[in-house]
Design an enzyme around this catalytic site. Structure first.
Site, mmCIF file in Angstrom:
data_model
loop_
_atom_site.group_PDB
_atom_site.id
_atom_site.type_symbol
_atom_site.label_atom_id
_atom_site.label_comp_id
_atom_site.label_asym_id
_atom_site.label_seq_id
_atom_site.Cartn_x
_atom_site.Cartn_y
_atom_site.Cartn_z
ATOM 1 N N CYS A 84 2.964 -6.797 52.551
ATOM 2 C CA CYS A 84 2.658 -5.912 53.683
ATOM 3 C C CYS A 84 3.394 -6.472 54.905
ATOM 4 O O CYS A 84 4.310 -7.275 54.754
ATOM 5 C CB CYS A 84 1.150 -5.804 53.913
ATOM 6 S SG CYS A 84 0.312 -7.390 54.148
ATOM 7 N N THR A 85 3.024 -6.070 56.088
ATOM 8 C CA THR A 85 3.784 -6.453 57.285
ATOM 9 C C THR A 85 3.721 -7.948 57.580
ATOM 10 O O THR A 85 4.745 -8.622 57.699
ATOM 11 C CB THR A 85 3.278 -5.670 58.515
ATOM 12 O OG1 THR A 85 3.298 -4.279 58.222
ATOM 13 C CG2 THR A 85 4.149 -5.953 59.730
#
Length: 346
Positions: A198-199
């Protein structure tokens, strides 16, 4: 004692836009038990305000999730504060990859039920039994293994502008929505290497523990997410397997990780990966718009919104009175052209 901002946000945004102050954008998170999130929020707001920190921070009984910017001249003081904090000492600071210092214009700290809305009952599984953390080099090695399945744990509008090669990118609007959908997509792959990203890593912390609980044998997560991967790839001269932009939830809306443009303008179809929010305050639809279309449509998503922003301010306020915008995003497939506006609000 004032623990919130009282200046109009439009004034603050304009002030930031005109400022020459150099700022460092970063994010961090920590799962830690906080007996009284309200007290910690107040303490955090006072301390970070002294350092002129801007940003968005969520505090809950389970921990802290922060996306902020710090004046460059006060960055060392900020790191000292983190080091001396019993709650945050040793936390990873994910420094932005592509930063213009215009990411946030005020400090906002909110108490939430969870630091990431996941819809899970944490009492039903061991949230500390997380997946194996991978460095960028380890991620690349596993990515080349035919027994590996790479899963993007972000939303569709994030992966649309950038994702890892061969990654599964669920067509979802929220993290909460993605968890059961990804589980269904992987139900016949429980013996594969499941590598998620994810980020900045926070969504994978919870997701990896959840999927291990659900019977997946080999669960991994990219340590520090896309942000740390980009830093390690650059500093270590590694192959960059990420294509395009990393979507970020601040005024920048994205940071470039590779030169590839993998998405198109939602209005004209030309290659583009620049997100924007519709300039009509009664809409604010998040969509991809190229510079030519931004000029042509005055930063709006549709002719309807274009007409509205040219009305007197009082008429605009009357039109949007009582509207609950929520978070509206353009979703590919809802319409062929910009007939999507009514669909996006349905």
């Amino acid at each position: 004692m004032i623990l919130h901002n009282r200046v109009d946000r439009r004034i603050l945004k304009e002030k930031l836009k005109e400022s020459n102050e150099r700022r460092v954008t970063l994010s961090f998170y920590r799962y830690i038990q906080l007996p009284c999130p309200e007290e910690y929020r107040d303490q955090l707001f006072l301390e970070l305000s002294k350092l002129d920190v801007f940003g968005r921070i969520y505090v809950a009984h389970e921990g802290v999730n922060a996306q902020i910017s710090v004046p460059e001249e006060k960055f060392e003081d900020f790191k000292t504060y983190i080091t001396n904090s019993s709650e945050l000492s040793g936390v990873r600071l994910n420094i932005a990859v592509d930063d213009d210092g215009k990411s946030f214009f005020q400090l906002k700290i909110q108490v939430r039920n969870k630091i990431v809305a996941d819809g899970l009952n944490d009492e039903t599984f061991d949230v500390t039994d997380r997946g194996i953390h991978l460095s960028a080099e380890e991620f690349n090695k596993l990515a080349n293994d035919p027994e590996t399945v790479i899963v993007d744990m972000r939303n569709h509008y994030e992966s649309e502008v950038g994702h890892f090669e061969n990654a599964i990118c669920p067509d979802v609007d929220t993290f909460r929505e993605s968890l059961p959908i990804v589980e269904k997509m992987l139900e016949d792959k429980k013996d594969k290497n499941i590598v998620m990203y994810c980020t900045g890593g926070i969504r994978c912390e919870k997701a990896s523990a959840y999927y291990k609980h659900k019977g997946f044998k080999n669960v991994f997560q990219l340590d520090g997410g896309i942000i740390e991967y980009a830093r390690e790839v650059k500093s270590q001269g590694l192959e960059n397997k990420f294509q395009g932009k990393n979507f970020v939830f601040d005024e920048r809306l994205g940071e470039r990780i590779s030169d590839e443009i993998i998405s198109t303008c939602h209005q004209c179809g030309q290659p583009c990966d620049d997100h924007t929010n519709c300039k009509n305050d009664g809409c604010h639809l998040l969509f991809i718009q190229c510079k030519e279309c931004a000029e042509k449509h005055q930063g709006c998503c549709s002719a309807e919104c274009n007409d509205i922003i040219n009305l007197p301010e009082e008429e605009q306020k009357a039109i949007r009175k009582g509207l609950n915008k929520g978070r509206q995003v353009f979703k590919k497939g809802r319409s062929e052209k910009l007939l999507f506006k009514s669909n996006a609000k349905s």
